[in-house]
Design a protein around this motif. Structure first.
Motif, PDB file in Angstrom:
ATOM      1  N   MET B   1       0.818  -1.204   0.000  1.00 31.59           N
ATOM      2  CA  MET B   1       0.000   0.000   0.000  1.00 31.59           C
ATOM      3  C   MET B   1       0.853   1.256   0.000  1.00 31.59           C
ATOM      4  N   SER B   2       2.147   1.148  -0.151  1.00 33.70           N
ATOM      5  CA  SER B   2       2.945   2.355   0.003  1.00 33.70           C
ATOM      6  C   SER B   2       3.540   2.830  -1.305  1.00 33.70           C
ATOM      7  N   TRP B   3       3.093   2.284  -2.431  1.00 30.70           N
ATOM      8  CA  TRP B   3       3.755   2.645  -3.685  1.00 30.70           C
ATOM      9  C   TRP B   3       3.424   4.047  -4.156  1.00 30.70           C
ATOM     10  N   GLN B   4       2.222   4.228  -4.737  1.00 29.04           N
ATOM     11  CA  GLN B   4       2.004   5.511  -5.411  1.00 29.04           C
ATOM     12  C   GLN B   4       1.182   6.496  -4.586  1.00 29.04           C
ATOM     13  N   ILE B   5       1.010   6.216  -3.320  1.00 27.65           N
ATOM     14  CA  ILE B   5       0.196   7.127  -2.512  1.00 27.65           C
ATOM     15  C   ILE B   5       0.990   8.377  -2.188  1.00 27.65           C
ATOM     16  N   PRO B   6       0.422   9.559  -2.507  1.00 24.89           N
ATOM     17  CA  PRO B   6       1.166  10.786  -2.181  1.00 24.89           C
ATOM     18  C   PRO B   6       1.198  11.001  -0.678  1.00 24.89           C
ATOM     19  N   ARG B   7       2.324  11.423  -0.199  1.00 26.26           N
ATOM     20  CA  ARG B   7       2.454  11.701   1.236  1.00 26.26           C
ATOM     21  C   ARG B   7       2.736  13.186   1.415  1.00 26.26           C
ATOM     22  N   VAL B   8       2.062  13.738   2.405  1.00 29.72           N
ATOM     23  CA  VAL B   8       2.172  15.182   2.594  1.00 29.72           C
ATOM     24  C   VAL B   8       2.630  15.489   4.009  1.00 29.72           C
ATOM     25  N   ALA B   9       3.228  16.655   4.141  1.00 29.18           N
ATOM     26  CA  ALA B   9       3.635  17.124   5.463  1.00 29.18           C
ATOM     27  C   ALA B   9       2.392  17.551   6.241  1.00 29.18           C
ATOM     28  N   VAL B  10       2.358  17.179   7.511  1.00 31.04           N
ATOM     29  CA  VAL B  10       1.206  17.497   8.347  1.00 31.04           C
ATOM     30  C   VAL B  10       1.653  18.347   9.528  1.00 31.04           C
ATOM     31  N   ALA B  11       0.977  19.476   9.674  1.00 28.21           N
ATOM     32  CA  ALA B  11       1.271  20.358  10.799  1.00 28.21           C
ATOM     33  C   ALA B  11       0.060  20.418  11.719  1.00 28.21           C
ATOM     34  N   VAL B  12       0.331  20.836  12.935  1.00 23.42           N
ATOM     35  CA  VAL B  12      -0.735  21.096  13.894  1.00 23.42           C
ATOM     36  C   VAL B  12      -0.603  22.550  14.323  1.00 23.42           C
ATOM     37  N   ASP B  13      -1.670  23.310  14.163  1.00 25.08           N
ATOM     38  CA  ASP B  13      -1.648  24.707  14.594  1.00 25.08           C
ATOM     39  C   ASP B  13      -2.668  24.926  15.693  1.00 25.08           C
ATOM     40  N   LEU B  14      -2.400  25.929  16.503  1.00 29.81           N
ATOM     41  CA  LEU B  14      -3.243  26.180  17.668  1.00 29.81           C
ATOM     42  C   LEU B  14      -3.800  27.586  17.647  1.00 29.81           C
ATOM     43  N   ALA B  15      -5.097  27.687  17.825  1.00 30.42           N
ATOM     44  CA  ALA B  15      -5.723  28.991  18.061  1.00 30.42           C
ATOM     45  C   ALA B  15      -6.038  29.037  19.556  1.00 30.42           C
ATOM     46  N   VAL B  16      -5.177  29.738  20.285  1.00 22.36           N
ATOM     47  CA  VAL B  16      -5.325  29.805  21.742  1.00 22.36           C
ATOM     48  C   VAL B  16      -5.973  31.132  22.097  1.00 22.36           C
ATOM     49  N   LEU B  17      -7.165  31.050  22.655  1.00 22.30           N
ATOM     50  CA  LEU B  17      -7.918  32.267  22.974  1.00 22.30           C
ATOM     51  C   LEU B  17      -7.947  32.502  24.476  1.00 22.30           C
ATOM     52  N   THR B  18      -7.979  33.776  24.836  1.00 18.43           N
ATOM     53  CA  THR B  18      -8.187  34.150  26.228  1.00 18.43           C
ATOM     54  C   THR B  18      -8.869  35.498  26.256  1.00 18.43           C
ATOM     55  N   VAL B  19      -9.367  35.858  27.423  1.00 13.70           N
ATOM     56  CA  VAL B  19      -9.895  37.204  27.629  1.00 13.70           C
ATOM     57  C   VAL B  19      -8.926  37.921  28.540  1.00 13.70           C
ATOM     58  N   ARG B  20      -8.475  39.089  28.108  1.00 11.57           N
ATOM     59  CA  ARG B  20      -7.366  39.783  28.745  1.00 11.57           C
ATOM     60  C   ARG B  20      -7.564  41.271  28.499  1.00 11.57           C
ATOM     61  N   ASN B  21      -7.520  42.042  29.537  1.00 12.45           N
ATOM     62  CA  ASN B  21      -7.706  43.490  29.395  1.00 12.45           C
ATOM     63  C   ASN B  21      -8.993  43.826  28.652  1.00 12.45           C
ATOM     64  N   ASP B  22     -10.049  43.163  29.005  1.00 10.87           N
ATOM     65  CA  ASP B  22     -11.365  43.431  28.414  1.00 10.87           C
ATOM     66  C   ASP B  22     -11.420  43.178  26.916  1.00 10.87           C
ATOM     67  N   ARG B  23     -10.526  42.330  26.411  1.00  5.88           N
ATOM     68  CA  ARG B  23     -10.571  42.031  24.978  1.00  5.88           C
ATOM     69  C   ARG B  23     -10.338  40.539  24.772  1.00  5.88           C
ATOM     70  N   LEU B  24     -10.923  40.050  23.718  1.00  7.58           N
ATOM     71  CA  LEU B  24     -10.647  38.677  23.302  1.00  7.58           C
ATOM     72  C   LEU B  24      -9.310  38.680  22.576  1.00  7.58           C
ATOM     73  N   GLN B  25      -8.372  37.856  23.069  1.00  4.60           N
ATOM     74  CA  GLN B  25      -7.030  37.891  22.511  1.00  4.60           C
ATOM     75  C   GLN B  25      -6.602  36.494  22.074  1.00  4.60           C
ATOM     76  N   ILE B  26      -5.669  36.481  21.153  1.00  2.00           N
ATOM     77  CA  ILE B  26      -5.170  35.214  20.627  1.00  2.00           C
ATOM     78  C   ILE B  26      -3.655  35.192  20.722  1.00  2.00           C
TER      79      ILE B  26
END
Lengths: 238, 238
Positions: B1-26
């Motif tokens: 199963m590993s011949w012609q299957i395209p393989r791609v780079a995989v990343a993990v990104d984070l959207a970290v939210l908080t409330v700080r100084n009366d504003r929604l911040q990331i």
DNA sequence: TGAATAGTGTCTATTAGACAATATAAG
DNA sequence: CTTATATTGTCTAATAGACACTATTCA
């Protein structure tokens, strides 16, 4: 940037839901090749090339594996499943899409299409169907997503072939949620949501009973306020 | 199963939210390397190995890039972004996670942590901050997800460090939604939701004003019926 | 006519939202 | 006491759910 970055195989799987014979059903294919051979799986497959877009791959798989055309009324990305051991062949990430289609004629196997069949989701969730990979959990997620989205979006209309009646739409709700709704309150509620339904001006020709007005989906995607499923429902008798 | 299957780079990104100084911040990091160098990006990175689980990678990146510990009260997969041209280096799929954390001390750059800073989401969405890749759209999705989830889940409590007061929780709602809520109706509503809050029996020591009861998050994840954001709100004055 | 289904009207219990009133602290 | 914030109570308009009733077809 291409030296030590691990690269993984990426698949796209489809949870295609419809309402058929008074049941919520999902499209499954029987696996013809080795891992989990003879068991059932969601239609899907690997990216065709390193450049293929995810949405394009999803639409392509749907057409290829099932012969379903034209494209579904509703196709949305649901979730990515990436447990390291979810595929015995090695690391495979699968990006799952939820599709909702009207009650279409069963696709004919042969040609490009594999043997695809509609299966009641209850049978899958009750483990009456042998499922490959982690597809049972994926289906559980898809069903819950659909049930939830009926509450606050116009997704229900995607189960209906246009033009459709309000009774048909109510039948979708009742089948997906698994309990009866009051037809009169449902009628009043649905017609009060701006942009959910557009009247065609036509009416059904019935074989007994008053003809029903026919509608097609309006442009609205969100329904506000929602129809909540928990409250005020009678138990399902069908 | 590993011949012609395209393989791609995989990343993990984070959207970290908080409330700080009366504003929604990331939480954003400034890119130190070539594509989009000097611009801001979500914290994240490629899978550490071909076997690394997605959730594990997300938790690892959060700790690595920001020094934030212990793990956030809330970390959920949001969506996978895979447009073929989203990364100029080649095909990169990124699985994005939404994290919600209380107002923590700003992580100190240096050591393993890159320079991470809290940024108001308004500034990002108004294009006042130069963002790398498709991260502005990802942030828009994350903010909409958070706003929506405040309606029908107990996510709001994840913005608060336990123990917290009902006023603090209301302030989270007001900040994320961008408009004021009636404190008395909010109090009544929140305390009527079973399992949202558990009283600690303690009270705040205030510098003027009646002390407020302190709570910690209950086990409930869903709030039913929801608090809908559209109706009955006064315009935001802060 | 009667059976069947569509659609409207009405009543009531519940809920959301506005806002008055009371409670408990610090100066 | 005054100021400030928390919490409870009350009123009202809107809504959801139950259900009676009317409308329109076929046999």
């Amino acid at each position: 940037m291409s030296w030590q970055i691990p690269r993984v195989a990426v698949a796209v799987d489809l949870a295609v839901l419809t309402v058929r014979n008074d049941r919520l059903q999902i499209l499954l294919v029987e696996r013809a090749i080795k891992p989990f051979r003879g068991m059932f799986a969601l239609p899907g497959g690997f990216l065709a090339s390193k450049e293929e877009d995810l949405e394009v791959a999803a639409a392509r798989e749907l057409a290829e594996e099932t012969g379903l055309e034209p494209r579904p009324l509703h196709l949305e990305q649901m979730r990515t499943y990436g447990a390291p051991d979810r595929d015995p062949r090695g690391r495979v990430l699968t990006v799952c899409y939820l599709a909702v289609v009207p009650n279409l004629p069963l696709p004919v196997p042969g040609g490009d299409a594999r043997a695809a069949r509609w299966t009641p989701v209850d049978a899958v969730l009750n483990s009456e169907v042998a499922m490959a990979f982690d597809h049972r959990e994926i289906i559980a997620d898809a069903v819950e997503r659909a049930r939830s989205k009926l509450e606050y979006t116009t997704l229900g209309a995607a189960f209906c072939a246009a033009p459709f009646t309000i009774s048909e739409l109510r039948h979708v709700y009742e089948t997906v949620w698994g309990h009866k709704l009051d037809s009169r309150n449902f009628h009043r509620k649905i017609t009060s949501v701006d942009g959910f339904l557009v009247s065609t001006g036509e009416r059904t020709k019935r074989d007994g009973g008053r003809p029903a007005a026919l509608y097609r989906p309006g442009g609205a995607r969100l329904m506000h306020p929602p129809i909540l499923r928990s409250a005020g429902s009678s138990p399902w008798a069908g």
